[in-house]
Design a protein around this motif. Structure first.
Motif, PDB file in Angstrom:
ATOM      1  N   ARG A 218       0.952  -1.263  -0.006  1.00  0.00           N
ATOM      2  CA  ARG A 218      -0.138  -0.077   0.122  1.00  0.00           C
ATOM      3  C   ARG A 218       1.016   1.223  -0.068  1.00  0.00           C
ATOM      4  O   ARG A 218       1.989   1.049   0.263  1.00  0.00           O
ATOM      5  CB  ARG A 218      -0.826   0.080   1.126  1.00  0.00           C
ATOM      6  N   PRO A 219       0.431   2.328  -0.432  1.00  0.00           N
ATOM      7  CA  PRO A 219       1.134   3.638  -0.395  1.00  0.00           C
ATOM      8  C   PRO A 219       1.863   3.975   0.838  1.00  0.00           C
ATOM      9  O   PRO A 219       3.049   4.425   0.687  1.00  0.00           O
ATOM     10  CB  PRO A 219       0.181   4.777  -0.575  1.00  0.00           C
ATOM     11  N   GLU A 220       1.297   3.431   2.225  1.00  0.00           N
ATOM     12  CA  GLU A 220       1.968   3.883   3.337  1.00  0.00           C
ATOM     13  C   GLU A 220       3.109   2.934   3.500  1.00  0.00           C
ATOM     14  O   GLU A 220       4.028   3.202   4.629  1.00  0.00           O
ATOM     15  CB  GLU A 220       1.076   3.563   4.455  1.00  0.00           C
ATOM     16  N   HIS A 221       3.304   1.872   2.765  1.00  0.00           N
ATOM     17  CA  HIS A 221       4.534   0.854   2.782  1.00  0.00           C
ATOM     18  C   HIS A 221       5.613   1.742   2.014  1.00  0.00           C
ATOM     19  O   HIS A 221       6.994   1.185   1.984  1.00  0.00           O
ATOM     20  CB  HIS A 221       4.369  -0.392   2.192  1.00  0.00           C
ATOM     21  N   SER A 222       5.558   2.620   1.405  1.00  0.00           N
ATOM     22  CA  SER A 222       6.659   3.458   0.615  1.00  0.00           C
ATOM     23  C   SER A 222       7.705   3.986   1.661  1.00  0.00           C
ATOM     24  O   SER A 222       7.487   4.093   2.802  1.00  0.00           O
ATOM     25  CB  SER A 222       6.329   4.425  -0.332  1.00  0.00           C
ATOM     26  N   GLY A 223       8.900   3.856   1.341  1.00  0.00           N
ATOM     27  CA  GLY A 223       9.839   4.294   2.262  1.00  0.00           C
ATOM     28  C   GLY A 223      11.270   3.470   1.881  1.00  0.00           C
ATOM     29  O   GLY A 223      11.645   2.855   0.920  1.00  0.00           O
ATOM     30  N   THR A 224      12.206   3.618   2.784  1.00  0.00           N
ATOM     31  CA  THR A 224      13.576   2.895   2.510  1.00  0.00           C
ATOM     32  C   THR A 224      13.594   1.798   3.596  1.00  0.00           C
ATOM     33  O   THR A 224      13.486   1.967   4.707  1.00  0.00           O
ATOM     34  CB  THR A 224      14.832   3.985   2.661  1.00  0.00           C
ATOM     35  N   TYR A 225      14.198   0.758   3.290  1.00  0.00           N
ATOM     36  CA  TYR A 225      14.279  -0.387   4.025  1.00  0.00           C
ATOM     37  C   TYR A 225      15.782  -0.790   4.277  1.00  0.00           C
ATOM     38  O   TYR A 225      16.385  -0.794   3.011  1.00  0.00           O
ATOM     39  CB  TYR A 225      13.394  -1.823   3.658  1.00  0.00           C
ATOM     40  N   GLN A 226      16.232  -1.051   5.183  1.00  0.00           N
ATOM     41  CA  GLN A 226      17.585  -1.412   5.335  1.00  0.00           C
ATOM     42  C   GLN A 226      17.960  -2.857   6.110  1.00  0.00           C
ATOM     43  O   GLN A 226      17.209  -3.174   6.722  1.00  0.00           O
ATOM     44  CB  GLN A 226      18.272  -0.552   6.394  1.00  0.00           C
ATOM     45  N   CYS A 227      18.665  -3.502   5.516  1.00  0.00           N
ATOM     46  CA  CYS A 227      18.980  -4.913   6.062  1.00  0.00           C
ATOM     47  C   CYS A 227      20.362  -4.916   6.425  1.00  0.00           C
ATOM     48  O   CYS A 227      21.520  -4.616   5.821  1.00  0.00           O
ATOM     49  CB  CYS A 227      18.846  -5.822   5.014  1.00  0.00           C
ATOM     50  N   GLU A 228      20.802  -5.241   7.805  1.00  0.00           N
ATOM     51  CA  GLU A 228      22.183  -5.242   8.129  1.00  0.00           C
ATOM     52  C   GLU A 228      22.549  -6.602   8.996  1.00  0.00           C
ATOM     53  O   GLU A 228      21.863  -7.105   9.450  1.00  0.00           O
ATOM     54  CB  GLU A 228      22.325  -4.045   9.458  1.00  0.00           C
ATOM     55  N   ILE A 229      23.554  -7.011   8.346  1.00  0.00           N
ATOM     56  CA  ILE A 229      24.026  -8.419   8.928  1.00  0.00           C
ATOM     57  C   ILE A 229      25.261  -8.178   9.642  1.00  0.00           C
ATOM     58  O   ILE A 229      26.298  -7.778   9.577  1.00  0.00           O
ATOM     59  CB  ILE A 229      24.636  -9.279   7.404  1.00  0.00           C
ATOM     60  N   PHE A 230      24.982  -9.111  10.795  1.00  0.00           N
ATOM     61  CA  PHE A 230      26.209  -9.225  11.970  1.00  0.00           C
ATOM     62  C   PHE A 230      26.840 -10.521  11.970  1.00  0.00           C
ATOM     63  O   PHE A 230      26.101 -11.429  11.889  1.00  0.00           O
ATOM     64  CB  PHE A 230      25.558  -8.624  13.357  1.00  0.00           C
ATOM     65  N   SER A 231      27.896 -10.324  12.614  1.00  0.00           N
ATOM     66  CA  SER A 231      28.558 -11.701  12.744  1.00  0.00           C
ATOM     67  C   SER A 231      29.272 -11.502  14.145  1.00  0.00           C
ATOM     68  O   SER A 231      30.147 -10.604  14.129  1.00  0.00           O
ATOM     69  CB  SER A 231      29.376 -12.409  11.886  1.00  0.00           C
ATOM     70  N   GLN A 232      28.921 -12.158  15.309  1.00  0.00           N
ATOM     71  CA  GLN A 232      29.722 -11.900  16.516  1.00  0.00           C
ATOM     72  C   GLN A 232      29.619 -10.163  16.948  1.00  0.00           C
ATOM     73  O   GLN A 232      30.680  -9.694  17.348  1.00  0.00           O
ATOM     74  CB  GLN A 232      31.157 -12.319  16.581  1.00  0.00           C
ATOM     75  N   GLU A 233      28.345  -9.625  16.681  1.00  0.00           N
ATOM     76  CA  GLU A 233      28.156  -8.295  16.981  1.00  0.00           C
ATOM     77  C   GLU A 233      29.075  -7.219  16.179  1.00  0.00           C
ATOM     78  O   GLU A 233      29.386  -6.192  16.483  1.00  0.00           O
ATOM     79  CB  GLU A 233      28.528  -8.123  18.543  1.00  0.00           C
ATOM     80  N   ARG A 234      29.614  -7.874  15.117  1.00  0.00           N
ATOM     81  CA  ARG A 234      30.392  -7.022  14.191  1.00  0.00           C
ATOM     82  C   ARG A 234      29.624  -6.842  12.879  1.00  0.00           C
ATOM     83  O   ARG A 234      29.147  -7.951  12.319  1.00  0.00           O
ATOM     84  CB  ARG A 234      31.603  -7.690  13.846  1.00  0.00           C
TER      85      ARG A 234
END
Length: 337
Positions: A218-234
């Motif tokens: 829906r229009p309210e889903h517009s925006g920026t999505y970020q995916c961040e991958i961690f390994s051992q908190e890094r």
């Protein structure tokens, strides 16, 4: 005193050579022991500097040695064992002994060739995959600096644009072309604006899901999505998707669906009205909507044909009934007159 001066000259030659494939694995003391008795055949004099130049030519400036040493992370220790296995026997043999440069040439060249052959068979690094991410497993050992060269890519990947029509499904994947550790954790974040600034995002989910799916955009889903991958908190990588949802008119289609629903009900029944979200019909694929339309049209056609058949049959039956009662009707008229 002369022994001290000799060692000083040897150390100076070693420092001048700097770090390199040979000096990454062989200690300074062992190198001095190796070159102590190097004799220039033409002049029959001991020349340590010529020995170090020979080492540079055979190991440090030999491109085949450098390429053979480009192993994956953790295999530099194996390179050390290979180099020491080839050099240390010569060191022990030549220590405090005079040997002409021809003998040095033959023995060191054979050691260099053996090192190239064995080291070339060691596992290679996966390499660096642009344009982003901390790629630890892609680091390649550099025997000119005696350390692993990192990929030196930024953590933030370029922003990717996604455009989807309203009420359609959209999917975003948190995937990278390089090898990840087995203990990764994935965090999905969202912000309404188009940006890559960390302080603008709010956390949505935390876990191991690489897929972020929106079943009906829906229009309210517009925006920026970020995916961040961690390994051992890094942090290893941050991937960005900017989603644009294109709205479309759907009220007319909803009303048409209501008409079809009522046409499919038996006579005398009324549809049960239930609250539903706006544009509910648009969640159906277009193929399903077309099927409903065709089915409704066929149903209306069958109802029409059935009605015509009923009227025709009824009219015929009435005519036959009139013919059967005609004599009685005539008798009744004669009797009454």
């Amino acid at each position: 005193m002369s022994g001290f001066l000799t060692k000083l000259i040897l150390v100076g030659s070693f420092v001048h050579a700097g770090l390199s494939c040979y000096h990454c694995f062989i200690d300074t003391e062992d190198s001095m022991r190796l070159c102590w008795g190097h004799i220039l055949t033409e002049y029959n004099i001991r020349n340590v500097d010529s020995c170090f130049k020979m080492l540079d030519r055979m190991f440090n400036n030999n491109q085949n040695v450098i390429e053979a040493a480009k192993v994956g992370r953790g295999y530099d220790s194996v390179l050390r064992k290979i180099m020491m296995a080839e050099i240390m026997p010569i060191v022990e043999e030549f220590d405090q002994a005079m040997n002409n440069e021809t003998e040095y040439e033959d023995r060191l060249q054979a050691a260099a060739d053996k090192f190239i052959t064995i080291a070339s068979g060691l596992p290679r690094a996966s390499g660096c995959f642009p344009p982003c991410g901390f790629q630890a497993l892609g680091a390649v050992y550099n025997c000119m600096s005696c350390q692993y060269d990192t990929c030196e890519f930024p953590l933030d990947c370029p922003l990717q644009e996604i455009t989807v029509e309203e009420n359609n499904r959209t999917q975003m994947w948190c995937e990278v072309p390089f090898i990840l550790p087995s203990d990764i954790q994935i965090v999905w974040r969202y912000t309404e604006v188009k940006t890559v600034l960390m302080d603008r995002f709010k956390e949505v989910t935390v876990g191991v899901d690489k897929l972020y799916s929106i079943p009906s955009a829906r229009p309210e889903h517009s925006g920026t999505y970020q995916c961040e991958i961690f390994s051992q908190e890094r942090s290893l990588v941050r991937i960005y998707y900017h989603l644009s949802v294109t709205p479309r008119a759907g009220v007319g289609h909803v009303k048409l669906q209501d008409v079809f629903n009522q046409a499919l009900l038996p006579a005398g029944h009324f549809p049960l009205t239930l609250p539903q979200p706006p544009f509910a019909l648009l969640r159906l694929p277009r193929s399903d909507l077309l099927t409903v339309c065709l089915s409704s049209l066929l149903l209306l056609l069958f109802l029409t044909l059935g009605l015509l058949y009923y009227k025709t049959t009824n009219k015929k039956n009435m005519k036959e009934t009139d013919q059967e009662h005609e004599p009685l009707r005539k008798r009744y008229i004669l009797h009454t007159t």
